[in-house]
Design an enzyme around this catalytic site. Structure first.
Site, mmCIF file in Angstrom:
data_model
loop_
_atom_site.group_PDB
_atom_site.id
_atom_site.type_symbol
_atom_site.label_atom_id
_atom_site.label_comp_id
_atom_site.label_asym_id
_atom_site.label_seq_id
_atom_site.Cartn_x
_atom_site.Cartn_y
_atom_site.Cartn_z
ATOM 1 N N ASP A 1 0.847 -1.197 0.000
ATOM 2 C CA ASP A 1 0.000 0.000 0.000
ATOM 3 C C ASP A 1 0.883 1.248 0.000
ATOM 4 O OD1 ASP A 1 -1.817 2.093 0.614
ATOM 5 O OD2 ASP A 1 -3.156 0.657 1.585
ATOM 6 N N ASP B 1 4.537 0.920 -7.807
ATOM 7 C CA ASP B 1 4.229 1.780 -8.949
ATOM 8 C C ASP B 1 4.110 3.239 -8.532
ATOM 9 O OD1 ASP B 1 1.905 0.725 -7.576
ATOM 10 O OD2 ASP B 1 0.681 1.802 -9.014
ATOM 11 N N THR C 1 -0.055 -8.916 -12.049
ATOM 12 C CA THR C 1 -1.231 -8.885 -11.187
ATOM 13 C C THR C 1 -2.137 -7.713 -11.564
ATOM 14 O OG1 THR C 1 -0.200 -7.452 -9.539
ATOM 15 C CG2 THR C 1 0.127 -9.839 -9.294
#
Length: 303
Positions: free
Chosen positions: A168, A204, A254
């Protein structure tokens, strides 16, 4: 706004296992900022049936601590006792819905995989994937916060690789203290890894990628295997710093990575190695010298 959530354990209890958090200020260790928010646990009827029928095949039963996602300080997990075969061990921190760990376990049966995840529907989907794969005896799961549970449960130096893919990002400035990858967590990973073991990470979010890289390069016992590689002009450490790995072929695509690519974000990989005791800790020197060796010696052909 997300309120700060903490879980406390009895500071009078001590942990005496070798390599465990003994000697730490337990009040600080267990009164912690969590890197996750517990989401809903409702499941559809089919997924619920699969979970009810098969969870005991994969979920390792461990005594809980005072918090629902914490383990009792006396609890231990011996890899040799939960897996049918002696084999290299990979630990994935935050395995989500299991896309990565199920794919890896099904395609690399001679490696053992242990996943930490606190979201129960995600664990149920992981179990469902394992069932659809025909059953995976080399896969086990723990429904606990890895930050607290892993250093308590697992023996020091028992893990060949740790995976932390797309944790996260907590993008808001006031929430960045919740990010999983921090100096404290990196120290716990060093303890778990065997000498020469790898910690593979991907994110990312650019600023989190720089944070991860900086944590790796500042943690005693870790070396960045790609020092000065893939530099970026916007890097706050300087346009020549770099330190990012090529995309690891062992990481399946994913939903998180697909979403990032769809939204135009860059995915950064970082690969760290635990330095064997007595070896130099200079990232700039060691990282360049061992990168190729470890890229060609991954577990059971995982690369």
């Amino acid at each position: 706004m997300v309120d700060e959530e903490t879980e406390r354990s009895d500071p009078a209890k001590t942990d005496t296992a070798e390599g465990s958090p003994a000697g730490q200020d337990l009040r600080e260790f267990f009164s912690r900022t969590r890197s996750f928010i517990r989401r809903g646990e409702r499941m559809g009827p089919s997924l619920q049936r699969t979970w009810d029928n098969h969870r005991d095949e994969y979920l390792v039963k461990v005594a809980r601590g005072s918090g629902h996602t914490t383990v009792d300080l006396d609890a231990r997990v011996e890899p040799a006792e939960i897996f049918a075969q002696p084999a290299p061990l990979v630990v994935e921190v935050g395995c989500g819905t299991g896309t990565q760990i199920v794919h890896a376990a099904s395609t690399h049966p001679q490696t053992n995989f242990l996943g930490f995840e606190v979201w129960i529907p995600g664990l149920a989907k992981t179990v469902s994937g394992a069932v659809q794969a025909g059953g995976l005896p080399n896969l086990r799961l723990l429904d606990f916060d890895a930050q607290q549970a892993a250093p308590v449960l697992l023996p020091a130096g028992c893990v060949d690789e740790v995976w932390t893919f797309f944790p996260d990002p907590w993008p808001k400035a006031r929430h960045k203290k919740r990010r999983l990858v921090s100096p404290g967590f990196a120290t716990k990973v060093v303890r778990l890894l065997k000498p020469g073991g790898l910690w593979r990470l991907a994110t990312d979010w650019d600023d989190y990628a720089y944070q991860i890289r900086d944590v790796i390069e500042s943690t005693p016992g870790l070396a960045n295997l790609h020092v000065e590689q893939r530099p970026e002009e916007d890097d706050p450490a300087g346009g020549t710093h770099g330190g990012f790995a090529p995309r690891w072929e062992g990481r399946t695509l994913t939903v998180f990575e697909r979403r990032a690519l769809r939204d135009g974000r860059i995915v950064h990989d970082v690969t760290a190695q635990k330095i064997p005791e007595g070896e130099p800790l200079d990232n700039a020197v060691l990282g360049q010298g061992v990168a190729e060796m470890h890229e060609s010696a991954d577990l059971d052909g995982l690369s």
